[in-house]
Design a protein around this motif. Structure first.
Motif, PDB file in Angstrom:
ATOM      1  N   SER A   3      60.743  76.751  11.984  1.00  0.00           N
ATOM      2  CA  SER A   3      59.575  75.682  12.309  1.00  0.00           C
ATOM      3  C   SER A   3      59.237  75.108  11.382  1.00  0.00           C
ATOM      4  O   SER A   3      60.757  74.436  10.552  1.00  0.00           O
ATOM      5  N   PHE A   4      58.722  73.754  11.950  1.00  0.00           N
ATOM      6  CA  PHE A   4      58.393  72.382  10.673  1.00  0.00           C
ATOM      7  C   PHE A   4      58.520  72.740   9.541  1.00  0.00           C
ATOM      8  O   PHE A   4      59.326  71.882   8.607  1.00  0.00           O
ATOM      9  N   GLY A   5      57.377  73.792   9.087  1.00  0.00           N
ATOM     10  CA  GLY A   5      57.395  73.952   7.992  1.00  0.00           C
ATOM     11  C   GLY A   5      58.568  74.896   7.372  1.00  0.00           C
ATOM     12  O   GLY A   5      58.762  74.299   6.029  1.00  0.00           O
ATOM     13  N   LEU A   7      61.831  73.949   7.660  1.00  0.00           N
ATOM     14  CA  LEU A   7      62.713  72.853   7.668  1.00  0.00           C
ATOM     15  C   LEU A   7      62.290  71.600   6.897  1.00  0.00           C
ATOM     16  O   LEU A   7      63.500  71.017   5.809  1.00  0.00           O
ATOM     17  N   GLU A   9      59.372  68.203   6.193  1.00  0.00           N
ATOM     18  CA  GLU A   9      59.669  66.436   7.041  1.00  0.00           C
ATOM     19  C   GLU A   9      60.470  66.053   6.587  1.00  0.00           C
ATOM     20  O   GLU A   9      61.300  65.491   7.315  1.00  0.00           O
ATOM     21  N   THR A  12      63.468  67.497   9.083  1.00  0.00           N
ATOM     22  CA  THR A  12      62.735  67.160  10.646  1.00  0.00           C
ATOM     23  C   THR A  12      63.297  65.746  10.719  1.00  0.00           C
ATOM     24  O   THR A  12      64.516  65.585  11.675  1.00  0.00           O
ATOM     25  N   VAL A  13      63.190  64.624  10.002  1.00  0.00           N
ATOM     26  CA  VAL A  13      63.354  62.990  10.228  1.00  0.00           C
ATOM     27  C   VAL A  13      64.991  63.058  10.228  1.00  0.00           C
ATOM     28  O   VAL A  13      65.606  62.577  11.657  1.00  0.00           O
ATOM     29  N   MET A  15      66.922  65.708  11.528  1.00  0.00           N
ATOM     30  CA  MET A  15      67.707  66.100  12.827  1.00  0.00           C
ATOM     31  C   MET A  15      67.482  65.287  13.483  1.00  0.00           C
ATOM     32  O   MET A  15      68.271  64.810  14.462  1.00  0.00           O
ATOM     33  N   ILE A  16      66.036  64.538  13.600  1.00  0.00           N
ATOM     34  CA  ILE A  16      65.390  63.748  15.239  1.00  0.00           C
ATOM     35  C   ILE A  16      66.856  62.569  14.461  1.00  0.00           C
ATOM     36  O   ILE A  16      67.156  62.696  15.890  1.00  0.00           O
TER      37      ILE A  16
END
Lengths: 314, 314
Positions: A3-5, A7, A9, A12-13, A15-16
């Motif tokens: 989940s985002f939680g 991984l 913030e 995740t940024v 990864m994007i």
């Protein structure tokens, strides 16, 4: 699944960014704001979403929340040295919200834009959970954008003003301590537009970032982008005077207040120490707080002890 | 107090515009996108917030939602005739969301940006209720931006393609009717970038707006901005073929499907009827649907009856 939680913030940024990376992608993807060359001009644009739930401390008026939502974005383009030329805001508003409060948020946004020398030039309002997505637009006017990735070994690190004011303000509002100056820091953050312009115009600065995510995170981000490390001297850190009061009254470690909270908008930048005199002539306030090293770690030196500083809790 | 729900979206936007109006405000505040002159170039910028809750119909994949969230903004700058030069996205993501889904949303945004000839150049990701705030940036390259307020009495009104496809697609997905073409219209709206560029380059068009809020709302907005009225001929409206099927199967009035739903991205524009031949040479599809009048009302003529059309239900 992850989940985002799980991984987080920051990952995740990352990864994007990797997902979006292409051969011809601009290398500015790493910065707070994006760069677009337009004719002879370089455009600097930043967008950020702040929510009522997460970014509006209890007691913060709608007007101050509006100001803050604009300041976040102006600070991002200020850190690159841009002069603001416009602001757009996309509001998401709960159905039961008083329209007077909406007007106050907009008024706060408008005041901040005016303070930064520009206007709200467009936007959008839709029903939703309550958030402001701001977009600040600026131009470089021939100056070279200051990036996060240019710090060199041996460069000194400086900040434009005292740290920890917003952290102290947050606790003051929460516990009704009445520390007005600190509370003002929190509710009316000043984007360092003039400082950013002066610093980029000087040609001296090797890298720059704002402190909106806090000193720890900013240092880690800048060092990671620059593929360097740094040593910060605790005694050199300019501390907002209310941080000591709050730390003592509420038994919160001073280091946490000064380094990990965020919500402050001073600029952090690096330069060759031989340029210190030239920097002094710029007529902007700054405090040298440390030095760039050839490692990978952000290290805090305090009382002759060294501690590795990880990303802030923010 | 008056709540946002009481006042409504459109009146709230009006209130905000009045609040922000200043003597030196650009007169483009009224349009979908904002204009900023930069040197010899005119920049066109639009920002819009779409939420999982409100704008993601059941069955729409994260990737298609991503595409749609970008298309909304590209459509806004396309309606002024801009060529896209960049896209920023600020994501608000629930903590428990699968990062694979986040990656799919981003991939959809990326695909739409590429389709529009540009890239995602920046953004932001934060925890929240689930939304994408997109910002599309474009340039006019010497063309004059098409505005909402230029319609003249006697001008004919045209649209670039069939209407109601997304409405039919929405109901098809909801009721599992399997109308693939209509569902594709809904999930993969095509911003009319090339059409916008060709129309603005022609110098013929007196006003333009996209249909993302539906035909009824677009006509009312354009007429209000231009301080004119219009008459639309029902028989001239190009209707997506699946609208008839959906209307009959689900007993939904065809007028509502074609005029009130929104989520479609054709352009609506006006021009002097004497320029029809010149417009034919542009090699873009268009259908004349009505005429601008000197009244204030948007009127639909069907079977020799006249009905005043108010804002759509969207």
């Amino acid at each position: 699944m992850t989940s985002f939680g799980d991984l987080g913030e920051r990952q995740t940024v990352k990864m994007i960014r990797e997902l979006l990376q292409k051969e011809d992608s601009p290398d500015s993807m790493d910065d707070d704001a994006a760069l677009i060359p337009i004719g002879n001009e370089i455009l600097v644009i930043s967008t950020d979403n702040v929510t009522f739930e997460r970014h509006r401390p209890e007691g913060m008026s709608p007007e101050r929340f509006g100001w803050m939502s604009a300041a976040v974005n102006f600070s991002d383009i200020a850190s690159m040295g841009a002069r603001p030329v416009g602001f757009l805001s996309a509001l998401s508003v709960p159905e039961d919200m008083d329209v007077t409060e909406i007007a106050e948020i907009v008024s706060g946004i408008d005041q901040c834009a005016e303070f930064c020398g520009t206007h709200v030039i467009g936007g959008d309002t839709k029903p939703g959970h309550g958030s402001v997505s701001g977009t600040a637009i600026g131009v470089m006017e021939g100056r070279t954008p200051m990036r996060r990735n240019g710090a060199r070994i041996g460069d000194v690190i400086a900040v434009t003003g005292p740290l920890g004011g917003p952290a102290a303000g947050y606790h003051s509002m929460k516990e009704s301590l009445g520390l007005e100056d600190a509370e003002f820091c929190l509710t009316t953050p000043i984007p360092r537009v003039n400082e950013g312009i002066a610093l980029s115009a000087s040609g001296i600065v090797s890298s720059c970032i704002d402190l909106s995510d806090g000193l720890s995170t900013a240092l880690n981000t800048l060092c990671e982008s620059s593929k360097k490390g740094c040593i910060i001297e605790w005694d050199l850190l300019p501390k907002h005077e209310d941080t000591v009061t709050v730390g003592e009254m509420l038994d919160i470690p001073l280091e946490s207040l000064v380094m990990d909270f965020g919500g402050e908008y001073e600029l952090l930048f690096t330069f060759d120490r031989n340029d210190t005199d030239a920097l002094n002539e710029l007529d902007i306030q700054f405090h040298i707080i440390g030095i760039i090293t050839d490692g990978n770690d952000v290290v805090l030196r305090r009382d002759e002890k060294y501690r590795k500083v990880t990303d802030g809790t923010y």
